[in-house]
Design a protein around this motif. Structure first.
Motif, PDB file in Angstrom:
ATOM      1  N   MET A   1     -35.307   4.686  68.056  1.00 34.98           N
ATOM      2  CA  MET A   1     -36.392   5.443  68.613  1.00 34.98           C
ATOM      3  C   MET A   1     -36.873   6.517  67.641  1.00 34.98           C
ATOM      4  SD  MET A   1     -36.590   7.072  72.330  1.00 34.98           S
ATOM      5  CE  MET A   1     -36.487   8.819  72.320  1.00 34.98           C
ATOM      6  N   LEU A   2     -35.977   7.214  66.970  1.00 40.86           N
ATOM      7  CA  LEU A   2     -36.389   8.251  66.026  1.00 40.86           C
ATOM      8  C   LEU A   2     -36.769   7.625  64.687  1.00 40.86           C
ATOM      9  CD1 LEU A   2     -33.726  11.030  66.570  1.00 40.86           C
ATOM     10  CD2 LEU A   2     -36.073  10.995  67.376  1.00 40.86           C
ATOM     11  N   ASP A   3     -37.824   8.143  64.098  1.00 41.31           N
ATOM     12  CA  ASP A   3     -38.215   7.730  62.755  1.00 41.31           C
ATOM     13  C   ASP A   3     -37.640   8.690  61.732  1.00 41.31           C
ATOM     14  OD1 ASP A   3     -39.996   6.092  60.937  1.00 41.31           O
ATOM     15  OD2 ASP A   3     -40.695   8.140  60.525  1.00 41.31           O
ATOM     16  N   HIS A   4     -37.722  10.000  62.027  1.00 46.44           N
ATOM     17  CA  HIS A   4     -37.164  11.002  61.140  1.00 46.44           C
ATOM     18  C   HIS A   4     -36.984  12.309  61.888  1.00 46.44           C
ATOM     19  CE1 HIS A   4     -41.495  11.753  60.775  1.00 46.44           C
ATOM     20  NE2 HIS A   4     -41.151  13.004  60.515  1.00 46.44           N
ATOM     21  N   LEU A   5     -36.241  13.199  61.272  1.00 45.15           N
ATOM     22  CA  LEU A   5     -35.951  14.508  61.849  1.00 45.15           C
ATOM     23  C   LEU A   5     -36.057  15.533  60.740  1.00 45.15           C
ATOM     24  CD1 LEU A   5     -34.714  16.247  64.206  1.00 45.15           C
ATOM     25  CD2 LEU A   5     -32.504  15.721  63.209  1.00 45.15           C
ATOM     26  N   ASN A   6     -36.720  16.653  61.010  1.00 46.71           N
ATOM     27  CA  ASN A   6     -36.814  17.769  60.069  1.00 46.71           C
ATOM     28  C   ASN A   6     -35.833  18.848  60.500  1.00 46.71           C
ATOM     29  OD1 ASN A   6     -38.917  16.626  58.585  1.00 46.71           O
ATOM     30  ND2 ASN A   6     -40.450  17.489  59.940  1.00 46.71           N
ATOM     31  N   LEU A   7     -35.067  19.350  59.546  1.00 45.73           N
ATOM     32  CA  LEU A   7     -34.062  20.361  59.826  1.00 45.73           C
ATOM     33  C   LEU A   7     -34.320  21.564  58.927  1.00 45.73           C
ATOM     34  CD1 LEU A   7     -31.403  20.851  61.406  1.00 45.73           C
ATOM     35  CD2 LEU A   7     -30.206  19.870  59.447  1.00 45.73           C
ATOM     36  N   ASN A   8     -34.485  22.748  59.526  1.00 44.87           N
ATOM     37  CA  ASN A   8     -34.681  23.972  58.755  1.00 44.87           C
ATOM     38  C   ASN A   8     -33.342  24.482  58.249  1.00 44.87           C
ATOM     39  OD1 ASN A   8     -37.435  24.012  59.180  1.00 44.87           O
ATOM     40  ND2 ASN A   8     -37.271  25.245  61.027  1.00 44.87           N
ATOM     41  N   VAL A   9     -33.317  24.880  56.981  1.00 43.59           N
ATOM     42  CA  VAL A   9     -32.103  25.402  56.353  1.00 43.59           C
ATOM     43  C   VAL A   9     -32.456  26.674  55.578  1.00 43.59           C
ATOM     44  CG1 VAL A   9     -31.038  23.121  56.195  1.00 43.59           C
ATOM     45  CG2 VAL A   9     -32.394  23.962  54.278  1.00 43.59           C
ATOM     46  N   ARG A  10     -31.470  27.537  55.393  1.00 44.52           N
ATOM     47  CA  ARG A  10     -31.720  28.789  54.668  1.00 44.52           C
ATOM     48  C   ARG A  10     -31.697  28.594  53.160  1.00 44.52           C
ATOM     49  NH1 ARG A  10     -28.063  31.179  58.908  1.00 44.52           N
ATOM     50  NH2 ARG A  10     -26.463  30.422  57.513  1.00 44.52           N
ATOM     51  N   ASP A  11     -30.840  27.715  52.668  1.00 42.66           N
ATOM     52  CA  ASP A  11     -30.664  27.520  51.225  1.00 42.66           C
ATOM     53  C   ASP A  11     -30.756  26.018  50.950  1.00 42.66           C
ATOM     54  OD1 ASP A  11     -29.587  27.114  48.652  1.00 42.66           O
ATOM     55  OD2 ASP A  11     -28.231  28.823  48.842  1.00 42.66           O
ATOM     56  N   LEU A  12     -31.920  25.549  50.536  1.00 39.25           N
ATOM     57  CA  LEU A  12     -32.160  24.115  50.360  1.00 39.25           C
ATOM     58  C   LEU A  12     -31.190  23.471  49.370  1.00 39.25           C
ATOM     59  CD1 LEU A  12     -33.780  21.586  51.070  1.00 39.25           C
ATOM     60  CD2 LEU A  12     -35.421  22.258  49.298  1.00 39.25           C
ATOM     61  N   PRO A  13     -30.992  24.015  48.171  1.00 37.70           N
ATOM     62  CA  PRO A  13     -30.060  23.353  47.249  1.00 37.70           C
ATOM     63  C   PRO A  13     -28.636  23.230  47.813  1.00 37.70           C
ATOM     64  CG  PRO A  13     -31.423  24.906  46.059  1.00 37.70           C
ATOM     65  CD  PRO A  13     -31.679  25.142  47.524  1.00 37.70           C
ATOM     66  N   ARG A  14     -28.153  24.298  48.444  1.00 34.19           N
ATOM     67  CA  ARG A  14     -26.803  24.271  49.031  1.00 34.19           C
ATOM     68  C   ARG A  14     -26.723  23.224  50.132  1.00 34.19           C
ATOM     69  NH1 ARG A  14     -24.804  29.213  52.627  1.00 34.19           N
ATOM     70  NH2 ARG A  14     -26.489  28.317  53.841  1.00 34.19           N
ATOM     71  N   SER A  15     -27.698  23.194  51.023  1.00 36.35           N
ATOM     72  CA  SER A  15     -27.689  22.231  52.120  1.00 36.35           C
ATOM     73  C   SER A  15     -27.878  20.805  51.619  1.00 36.35           C
ATOM     74  CB  SER A  15     -28.763  22.585  53.151  1.00 36.35           C
ATOM     75  OG  SER A  15     -28.402  23.775  53.820  1.00 36.35           O
ATOM     76  N   ALA A  16     -28.692  20.620  50.591  1.00 40.78           N
ATOM     77  CA  ALA A  16     -28.888  19.277  50.031  1.00 40.78           C
ATOM     78  C   ALA A  16     -27.574  18.755  49.454  1.00 40.78           C
ATOM     79  CB  ALA A  16     -29.983  19.301  48.971  1.00 40.78           C
ATOM     80  N   ARG A  17     -26.832  19.602  48.759  1.00 40.60           N
ATOM     81  CA  ARG A  17     -25.521  19.184  48.230  1.00 40.60           C
ATOM     82  C   ARG A  17     -24.574  18.833  49.370  1.00 40.60           C
ATOM     83  NH1 ARG A  17     -26.601  23.575  44.941  1.00 40.60           N
ATOM     84  NH2 ARG A  17     -25.192  24.913  46.137  1.00 40.60           N
ATOM     85  N   PHE A  18     -24.571  19.664  50.424  1.00 38.32           N
ATOM     86  CA  PHE A  18     -23.696  19.418  51.565  1.00 38.32           C
ATOM     87  C   PHE A  18     -24.008  18.070  52.207  1.00 38.32           C
ATOM     88  CE2 PHE A  18     -23.226  19.350  56.154  1.00 38.32           C
ATOM     89  CZ  PHE A  18     -21.848  19.463  56.255  1.00 38.32           C
ATOM     90  N   TYR A  19     -25.279  17.815  52.552  1.00 40.10           N
ATOM     91  CA  TYR A  19     -25.614  16.574  53.244  1.00 40.10           C
ATOM     92  C   TYR A  19     -25.431  15.348  52.359  1.00 40.10           C
ATOM     93  CZ  TYR A  19     -26.880  18.781  57.554  1.00 40.10           C
ATOM     94  OH  TYR A  19     -26.806  19.471  58.742  1.00 40.10           O
TER      95      TYR A  19
END
Length: 120
Positions: A1-19
């Motif tokens: 049912m979902l195509d995509h989800l947007n998630l707000n993060v405070r620190d994009l590089p840190r969160s990108a490494r985490f995910y």
């Protein structure tokens, strides 16, 4: 049912490494990354998008795992990438008899889950 989800993060590089690390055991890859967004999912088909924001309102995200072993690998990878434990891998029979899941809190406090619904 979902195509995509947007998630707000405070620190994009840190969160990108985490995910990138936490979702790798589930077969996800970094499908897109630039200075303002990062997308994760199948190659060429990002489904989870991260975008920087001043504040991040914590959400609960659940990712389907193909096996209980993938749930365990997700949990270990997420903790190694800096997550805080929010529920070790195990059965959650109060949901249903084969609900095997693990929970972590990402760098912004989002409750991230990997779940397998099939018997071992």
């Amino acid at each position: 049912m979902l195509d995509h989800l947007n998630l707000n993060v405070r620190d994009l590089p840190r969160s990108a490494r985490f995910y990138a690390a936490a979702l790798a055991p589930l077969g996800a890859v970094t499908a897109h990354e630039d200075a303002s967004t990062a997308g994760f999912g199948l190659p060429g088909a990002p489904q989870l998008w991260l975008a920087p924001a001043g504040e991040a309102q914590p959400l609960h995200l659940a990712f389907r795992a193909a096996s209980r072993e993938q749930v365990r690998q997700f949990h270990a990878a997420a903790l190694a990438a800096g997550a805080r434990d929010n529920g070790e891998p195990g059965l959650r029979a109060h949901y249903h008899p084969n609900y095997y899941a693990a929970f972590v809190l990402d760098p912004d406090g989002h409750n991230v889950e990997a779940v397998c619904h099939t018997p071992e």
